[in-house]
Design an enzyme around this catalytic site. Structure first.
Site: not given
Ligand code: NAD
Ligand code: UD1
Length: 336
Positions: A31, A33, A80, A124, A148, A152
């Site tokens: 990572d 960081l 990740f 995602s 974004y 993906k």
């Molecule tokens: P996060 O930001 O907490 O974790 C990502 C980690 O990757 C971080 O620790 C960051 O320091 C590291 N990182 C970023 N760019 C890097 C690079 N170039 N080289 C090395 N390390 C790097 O995010 P997360 O929520 O744990 O998400 C992990 C993965 O899952 C991501 O790819 C994200 O797009 C995907 N994802 C997350 C969600 C969500 O809601 N959290 C939803 C769908 C997909």
């Molecule tokens: C968002 C991202 C999506 C990503 C996902 C990761 C957007 C448009 N989409 O999805 O690409 O993969 O996070 O988890 O940013 N809401 C409120 N008040 C708030 C925050 C959210 O009402 O302060 C509502 C939103 O309108 C939605 C739900 O809560 O209906 C969930 O929102 P959020 O947690 O941001 O996730 P997504 O929008 O589904």
């Protein structure tokens, strides 16, 4: 197996590290960081009872990556590492394509050079774009509505091309729905910098009094109570999905490219989440209904049949457990 977790000290990576290590795998974190702290790694070590190795580096650094793959005799990579803020990706698309797409390309080249051909990728549900039908299954057409999401989608397509070109690759794209909650220990969880974009961390900060009230984005959607519906999945269930995917890739059926939804198959509205959080925390969570957020859809939830049949995986934890663990973690954060 020896498994390298890029982005392994992030929110989902740290939970997957615990699940994979507890299943007996040797886990190495890699990572840069940029969105996580070193301290997370020591807290993962506290949960496990032994420390994990963290290599501090960027996935765009091929030499360091190659060295990590060779020195630790890595069998599989869970990728990740990436940037994930939708709004930021609209403002800085090149940063997102560089970090996410170029970063993955560098990783694949390093894996190719070192003979590592098994990859689990963090995709995602955003790759489905605007839902044409619900629940979303893996055959639903893909599209992207922001950089974004497009990053993906590009990566998924690049991985599919790679698997078609060389039958030794075993690749699983895991399409996460809405990961929330925290490890049961309360030692690791999601701690976003600044104002949270996502619902659950925002609610948690309102419950602690750090923010006044939740702005509910839209109360006039075609949903049972008019607020947006999403498929929230406990991060611990999600972590176990990675273990199931690695087991599947190691089996005879694992050759090639595969996509799996990781969701519960159940949708919950914003108001349901707020009420569940109030129950779990015993705190009042004030809210007001405001205008819709641009880019939001009314409802999104998964069909998780494919993961159940092919991976033997399904989510076990419900909304109450998600909220209870998020609250435990929030209280721990307040002491940090
Ligand atoms: P996060 O930001 O907490 O974790 C990502 C980690 O990757 C971080 O620790 C960051 O320091 C590291 N990182 C970023 N760019 C890097 C690079 N170039 N080289 C090395 N390390 C790097 O995010 P997360 O929520 O744990 O998400 C992990 C993965 O899952 C991501 O790819 C994200 O797009 C995907 N994802 C997350 C969600 C969500 O809601 N959290 C939803 C769908 C997909
Ligand atoms: C968002 C991202 C999506 C990503 C996902 C990761 C957007 C448009 N989409 O999805 O690409 O993969 O996070 O988890 O940013 N809401 C409120 N008040 C708030 C925050 C959210 O009402 O302060 C509502 C939103 O309108 C939605 C739900 O809560 O209906 C969930 O929102 P959020 O947690 O941001 O996730 P997504 O929008 O589904």
């Amino acid at each position: 197996m020896n498994i390298l977790l890029t982005g392994g000290s992030g929110y989902i990576g740290s939970h997957a590290a615990v699940a994979l290590a507890q299943a007996g795998h040797k886990v190495v974190l890699y990572d840069n960081l940029s969105n996580s702290q070193l301290d997370v790694v020591s807290r993962v070590g506290r949960i496990l009872g032994y420390p994990l190795v963290l290599i501090e580096g960027d996935v765009r650094a091929p030499d360091l990556l190659g060295q990590a793959l060779r020195e630790h005799s890595i069998d599989a990579v869970v990728h990740f590492a990436g940037l994930k803020a939708v709004g930021e990706s609209v403002a800085q698309p090149l940063t997102y394509y560089d970090n996410n797409v170029t970063g993955t390309q560098c990783l694949l080249r390093a894996m190719h050079r070192c003979g590592v051909r098994t990859l689990v990728f963090s995709s995602s549900a955003t790759v489905y774009g605007e839902p044409r039908y619900l629940p979303l299954d893996e055959r639903h057409p893909t599209s992207a509505v922001n950089p974004y999401g497009r990053s993906k989608l590009h990566i998924e397509e690049m991985l599919s091309d790679l698997a078609l070109s060389d039958a030794s690759w075993r690749i699983a794209c895991l399409r996460y729905f809405n990961p929330v909650g925290a490890h049961e220990s309360g030692l690791i969880g999601e701690d976003p910098n600044g104002i949270p974009n996502n619902l659950m961390p925002y609610i948690a900060q309102v419950a602690t009094g750090r923010r006044d009230r939740v702005s509910v984005f839209g109360g006039d959607y075609e949903t049972p109570d008019g607020t947006g519906v999403r498929d929230y999945i406990h991060v611990t269930d999600l972590a176990h999905g990675h273990l199931a995917a690695l087991n599947f890739l190691a089996s005879a059926s694992g050759v090639g490219w595969h996509a799996f939804n990781l969701g519960t198959g159940k949708g919950h509205s914003v108001l349901e989440v707020i009420q569940a959080f109030e129950r779990a925390s015993g705190m009042k969570v004030p809210y007001e209904i405001v205008a819709r957020r641009a880019g939001d859809v009314a409802s999104s939830y998964a069909s998780s049949d494919k993961a159940r049949h092919m991976l033997g995986w399904q989510a076990k934890l419900g909304l109450d457990e998600m909220c209870a663990s998020a609250w435990r973690w929030q209280r721990y954060c307040a002491q940090l």
